[in-house]
Design a protein around this motif. Structure first.
Motif, PDB file in Angstrom:
ATOM      1  N   THR A   7       0.565  -1.062   0.644  1.00 14.51           N
ATOM      2  CA  THR A   7       0.277  -0.268  -0.034  1.00 14.51           C
ATOM      3  C   THR A   7       0.642   1.080  -0.105  1.00 14.51           C
ATOM      4  O   THR A   7       2.188   1.342   0.119  1.00 14.51           O
ATOM      5  N   ARG A   8       0.702   2.105  -0.550  1.00 14.88           N
ATOM      6  CA  ARG A   8       0.836   4.207   0.172  1.00 14.88           C
ATOM      7  C   ARG A   8      -0.241   4.319   0.513  1.00 14.88           C
ATOM      8  O   ARG A   8      -1.298   4.382   0.669  1.00 14.88           O
ATOM      9  N   ASP A   9       0.127   5.621   1.763  1.00 16.26           N
ATOM     10  CA  ASP A   9      -0.307   6.764   2.108  1.00 16.26           C
ATOM     11  C   ASP A   9      -0.409   8.044   1.875  1.00 16.26           C
ATOM     12  O   ASP A   9       0.257   8.240   1.011  1.00 16.26           O
ATOM     13  N   VAL A  10      -1.696   8.178   1.416  1.00 16.77           N
ATOM     14  CA  VAL A  10      -2.003   9.331   0.409  1.00 16.77           C
ATOM     15  C   VAL A  10      -1.092   9.969   0.827  1.00 16.77           C
ATOM     16  O   VAL A  10      -0.713  11.084   0.718  1.00 16.77           O
ATOM     17  N   SER A  11      -1.480  10.535   2.480  1.00 16.63           N
ATOM     18  CA  SER A  11       0.125  11.448   3.404  1.00 16.63           C
ATOM     19  C   SER A  11       1.236  11.607   3.034  1.00 16.63           C
ATOM     20  O   SER A  11       1.510  12.552   2.628  1.00 16.63           O
ATOM     21  N   ASN A  12       1.923  10.793   2.674  1.00 18.03           N
ATOM     22  CA  ASN A  12       3.490  11.134   1.890  1.00 18.03           C
ATOM     23  C   ASN A  12       3.234  11.026   0.867  1.00 18.03           C
ATOM     24  O   ASN A  12       3.931  12.077   0.617  1.00 18.03           O
ATOM     25  N   ILE A  13       2.093  10.823   0.027  1.00 21.00           N
ATOM     26  CA  ILE A  13       2.522  11.063  -1.782  1.00 21.00           C
ATOM     27  C   ILE A  13       1.977  12.813  -1.990  1.00 21.00           C
ATOM     28  O   ILE A  13       2.492  12.974  -2.149  1.00 21.00           O
ATOM     29  N   LEU A  14       0.978  12.386  -1.091  1.00 19.48           N
ATOM     30  CA  LEU A  14       0.817  14.300  -0.525  1.00 19.48           C
ATOM     31  C   LEU A  14       2.435  15.038  -0.097  1.00 19.48           C
ATOM     32  O   LEU A  14       2.651  16.186  -0.573  1.00 19.48           O
ATOM     33  N   GLY A  15       2.974  14.323   1.054  1.00 17.23           N
ATOM     34  CA  GLY A  15       4.568  15.330   1.645  1.00 17.23           C
ATOM     35  C   GLY A  15       4.920  14.812   0.428  1.00 17.23           C
ATOM     36  O   GLY A  15       5.815  16.179   0.922  1.00 17.23           O
ATOM     37  N   GLU A  16       5.541  14.279  -0.499  1.00 19.00           N
ATOM     38  CA  GLU A  16       6.778  13.838  -1.571  1.00 19.00           C
ATOM     39  C   GLU A  16       6.436  15.070  -2.664  1.00 19.00           C
ATOM     40  O   GLU A  16       7.437  15.939  -2.677  1.00 19.00           O
ATOM     41  N   LEU A  17       4.897  15.572  -2.947  1.00 14.66           N
ATOM     42  CA  LEU A  17       4.370  16.570  -3.799  1.00 14.66           C
ATOM     43  C   LEU A  17       4.686  17.656  -2.901  1.00 14.66           C
ATOM     44  O   LEU A  17       5.469  18.640  -3.811  1.00 14.66           O
ATOM     45  N   SER A  18       4.527  17.779  -1.662  1.00 11.44           N
ATOM     46  CA  SER A  18       4.769  19.489  -1.380  1.00 11.44           C
ATOM     47  C   SER A  18       5.911  19.661  -1.076  1.00 11.44           C
ATOM     48  O   SER A  18       6.284  20.939  -1.468  1.00 11.44           O
ATOM     49  N   ALA A  19       7.135  18.625  -0.765  1.00 13.86           N
ATOM     50  CA  ALA A  19       8.332  19.102  -0.725  1.00 13.86           C
ATOM     51  C   ALA A  19       9.264  19.284  -1.686  1.00 13.86           C
ATOM     52  O   ALA A  19       9.752  19.761  -1.872  1.00 13.86           O
ATOM     53  N   VAL A  20       8.808  18.546  -2.822  1.00 13.08           N
ATOM     54  CA  VAL A  20       9.483  18.205  -3.909  1.00 13.08           C
ATOM     55  C   VAL A  20       8.945  19.831  -4.482  1.00 13.08           C
ATOM     56  O   VAL A  20       9.795  20.741  -5.109  1.00 13.08           O
ATOM     57  N   MET A  21       7.485  20.315  -5.082  1.00 11.93           N
ATOM     58  CA  MET A  21       7.087  21.813  -5.266  1.00 11.93           C
ATOM     59  C   MET A  21       8.161  22.812  -3.733  1.00 11.93           C
ATOM     60  O   MET A  21       8.879  23.541  -5.370  1.00 11.93           O
ATOM     61  N   ASP A  22       8.626  22.811  -3.269  1.00 10.20           N
ATOM     62  CA  ASP A  22       9.332  23.390  -2.226  1.00 10.20           C
ATOM     63  C   ASP A  22      10.701  23.863  -2.578  1.00 10.20           C
ATOM     64  O   ASP A  22      11.373  24.680  -2.897  1.00 10.20           O
ATOM     65  N   GLY A  23      11.112  22.103  -2.896  1.00 11.18           N
ATOM     66  CA  GLY A  23      12.524  22.329  -3.448  1.00 11.18           C
ATOM     67  C   GLY A  23      13.342  22.688  -4.926  1.00 11.18           C
ATOM     68  O   GLY A  23      13.926  23.890  -5.352  1.00 11.18           O
ATOM     69  N   HIS A  24      11.978  22.287  -6.263  1.00 15.68           N
ATOM     70  CA  HIS A  24      11.954  23.645  -6.777  1.00 15.68           C
ATOM     71  C   HIS A  24      12.065  24.974  -7.048  1.00 15.68           C
ATOM     72  O   HIS A  24      12.875  25.912  -7.395  1.00 15.68           O
ATOM     73  N   ARG A  25      11.112  25.787  -5.807  1.00 14.98           N
ATOM     74  CA  ARG A  25      10.901  26.675  -5.942  1.00 14.98           C
ATOM     75  C   ARG A  25      12.283  27.547  -4.758  1.00 14.98           C
ATOM     76  O   ARG A  25      12.831  28.329  -5.430  1.00 14.98           O
ATOM     77  N   ALA A  26      12.616  26.849  -4.291  1.00 15.43           N
ATOM     78  CA  ALA A  26      13.967  27.245  -3.168  1.00 15.43           C
ATOM     79  C   ALA A  26      14.990  27.137  -4.682  1.00 15.43           C
ATOM     80  O   ALA A  26      16.226  27.777  -4.570  1.00 15.43           O
ATOM     81  N   ALA A  27      15.284  26.149  -5.459  1.00 20.98           N
ATOM     82  CA  ALA A  27      16.155  26.324  -7.056  1.00 20.98           C
ATOM     83  C   ALA A  27      16.081  27.531  -7.266  1.00 20.98           C
ATOM     84  O   ALA A  27      16.777  27.405  -8.588  1.00 20.98           O
ATOM     85  N   GLY A  28      15.324  27.372  -7.640  1.00 22.28           N
ATOM     86  CA  GLY A  28      14.128  28.375  -8.942  1.00 22.28           C
ATOM     87  C   GLY A  28      14.414  27.404 -10.027  1.00 22.28           C
ATOM     88  O   GLY A  28      14.583  27.828 -11.118  1.00 22.28           O
ATOM     89  N   SER A  29      13.766  26.273  -9.824  1.00 28.85           N
ATOM     90  CA  SER A  29      13.625  24.903 -10.773  1.00 28.85           C
ATOM     91  C   SER A  29      11.946  25.423 -11.385  1.00 28.85           C
ATOM     92  O   SER A  29      11.632  25.948 -10.498  1.00 28.85           O
ATOM     93  N   VAL A  30      11.693  24.490 -12.397  1.00 30.21           N
ATOM     94  CA  VAL A  30      10.516  24.555 -12.111  1.00 30.21           C
ATOM     95  C   VAL A  30      10.081  23.261 -12.385  1.00 30.21           C
ATOM     96  O   VAL A  30      10.693  22.175 -13.366  1.00 30.21           O
ATOM     97  N   LEU A  31       8.568  23.022 -11.226  1.00 31.24           N
ATOM     98  CA  LEU A  31       7.925  21.165 -11.464  1.00 31.24           C
ATOM     99  C   LEU A  31       7.168  21.452 -12.345  1.00 31.24           C
ATOM    100  O   LEU A  31       6.179  22.065 -12.924  1.00 31.24           O
ATOM    101  N   GLY A  32       7.668  20.200 -13.783  1.00 27.21           N
ATOM    102  CA  GLY A  32       6.629  20.968 -15.023  1.00 27.21           C
ATOM    103  C   GLY A  32       5.216  19.273 -14.937  1.00 27.21           C
ATOM    104  O   GLY A  32       4.649  19.933 -15.504  1.00 27.21           O
TER     105      GLY A  32
END
Ligand code: PEP
Ligand code: CO
Length: 442
Positions: free
Chosen positions: A359-384
């Protein structure tokens, strides 16, 4: 660099291939495949590459999703309608919520072959080959020998799926205006419900609803753009689907193909095959991808540094994004590579329950998504874009989400032969949440 042909991967080290006992039968199957018509057109493939270039600059957003593995038994009208509907609805929510054009790429019409961690497994005390997807063998433990006839069967299942998708889109199925399609009963939290309801009302009231799905542009599938994709794992099949044209070699079995995290090694067969096709391609980037290796992946697979050609699909696990993403972004920035970044928040977040179900937890799925969005933003990169394993059905495979599914409830409707997928409600809620976040960040 050595010269490329559709078969130049042969002879290189290769992993995750079935051990066919009858090479002549494999040869007969691939010859048959070569004689059959392509499933997609080069013009559609080129158009997707151009759209992915826009996504790399943040001018569009990729929604890629579908089953972990398609099954031959699911080739029926209802299943295809349900998969199309959830992808279209999520894309409409993203387009309206975030005011951004959405590129729909289905894991569909060819997603039949699976990499596995072990070649055999013990079932009821007997060691049998593992199930490698309907492209290769049967899920039935008594029928696990790799069967070359499945190479051709997979083509016809893909063709029939794609034909019905094209029929649905051409016939106006994309018109999801009817409120019955938008029952938000799954949303438990009243404040979320009010916000989603408001978004849906605006979508349904829109004068030109069809604009939201891009229906007016010259679409690649009739009026609505809709692209197919699968993991390009089974190379004899992919080679047979390759067509030489005046503008290069195209794999016309799908619009988009990706290399899995287990088969992306430099100097091995998959990278060799992929470097020569004109399709837009993806590479899964997991925790074992070293930043220097990523630079070489970009140079090898996109030597002309063409925007839209290469999508990097990161899949780390929610807890490891901060440790791994910045190094990958930095590597890409240092070599000036044009890539389209996508986030697969599924494959790094798999666990087994006490009952023995993956299985997978929706909270982890959302957690990864939001951390990746933060990471691209912080590095001046674009999540496409984003990449999900999901279905339009009410399955119980991932825990959490609007229905608050718990481990003990998964057995109720656990259908996947492979990885756990988001169900309808979980997928829709995630689309609403991504739309809100993209709008906030814009
Ligand atoms: C998949 O996408 O189903 C898959 C096997 O992913 P990965 O290669 O990232 O493990
Ligand atoms: Co999977």
């Amino acid at each position: 660099m050595r010269s490329w042909t559709p078969s130049s991967w042969r002879g290189l080290p290769i992993s995750q291939q079935p051990d066919y006992s009858d090479p002549n039968a494999v040869q007969a199957a691939t010859e048959r495949l070569q004689a059959l018509p392509p499933l997609v057109h080069t013009g559609e493939v080129d158009r997707l590459r151009q759209q992915l270039a826009r996504a790399s600059r943040g001018e569009a957003f990729v929604l890629q999703g579908g089953d972990c593995a398609e099954r031959f038994v699911d080739l029926n009208a209802q299943a295809i309608q349900d998969k199309l509907k959830i992808l279209l609805q999520m894309s409409v929510v993203l387009t309206w919520g975030a005011r951004i054009p959405v590129i729909r790429v289905a894991r569909m019409a060819g997603q039949f072959a699976k990499p596995r961690s072990k070649p055999t497994e013990i079932l009821d005390g007997v060691e049998v080959p593992t199930y490698r997807g309907d492209h290769i063998n049967s899920h039935d433990p008594s029928d696990r020998q790799p069967n070359p006839q499945r190479l051709v069967q997979a083509y016809f299942h893909a063709a029939t799926t794609l034909n019905y998708v094209r029929a649905l889109l051409g016939g106006g199925f994309a018109d999801l205006r009817h409120p019955q399609h938008w029952d938000l009963g799954f949303v438990r939290e009243p404040s979320h419900r009010a916000e989603y309801q408001d978004m849906v009302s605006r979508i349904l009231e829109a004068v030109d609803f069809m604009e939201a799905v891009g229906a007016d542009s010259e679409g690649s599938l009739s009026r609505v753009d809709f692209f197919t994709s699968h993991e390009g794992l089974l190379l004899p099949y992919e080679e047979a689907m390759t067509v030489q044209t005046p503008t290069g070699a195209y794999n016309l079995g799908a619009h988009f193909l990706w290399i899995g995290d287990r088969t992306r090694k430099l100097d091995q067969a998959h990278v060799e095959y992929f470097r020569g096709i004109r399709n837009p391609i993806g590479v899964k980037c997991g925790p074992t991808m070293a930043p220097d290796e990523l630079k070489r992946v970009c140079e090898t697979l996109n030597p002309d540094n063409e925007p839209g050609r290469l999508t990097l699909i990161t899949r780390y696990g929610a807890g490891r994004v901060q440790e791994l993403l910045p190094g990958h972004i930095q590597a890409v920035q240092e070599c000036g590579a044009h890539v389209t970044w996508s986030c697969d928040p599924m494959h790094g977040n798999t666990r087994s329950t006490k009952q023995g179900l993956k299985t997978r937890d929706v909270s982890n799925i959302l957690g990864e998504l939001s951390a990746v969005m933060d990471g691209h933003r912080a590095a001046g990169s674009v999540l496409g874009g984003v990449h999900f394993e999901m279905t339009g059905d009410d399955v119980t495979e991932c825990v959490g989400g609007p229905q608050g599914l718990a481990d003990e409830q998964l057995a109720e409707s656990y259908e996947t032969f492979c990885d756990p997928r988001l169900n309808y409600a979980q997928s829709m809620e995630i689309a609403f949440l991504i739309a809100q976040r993209l709008r906030r960040d814009a």
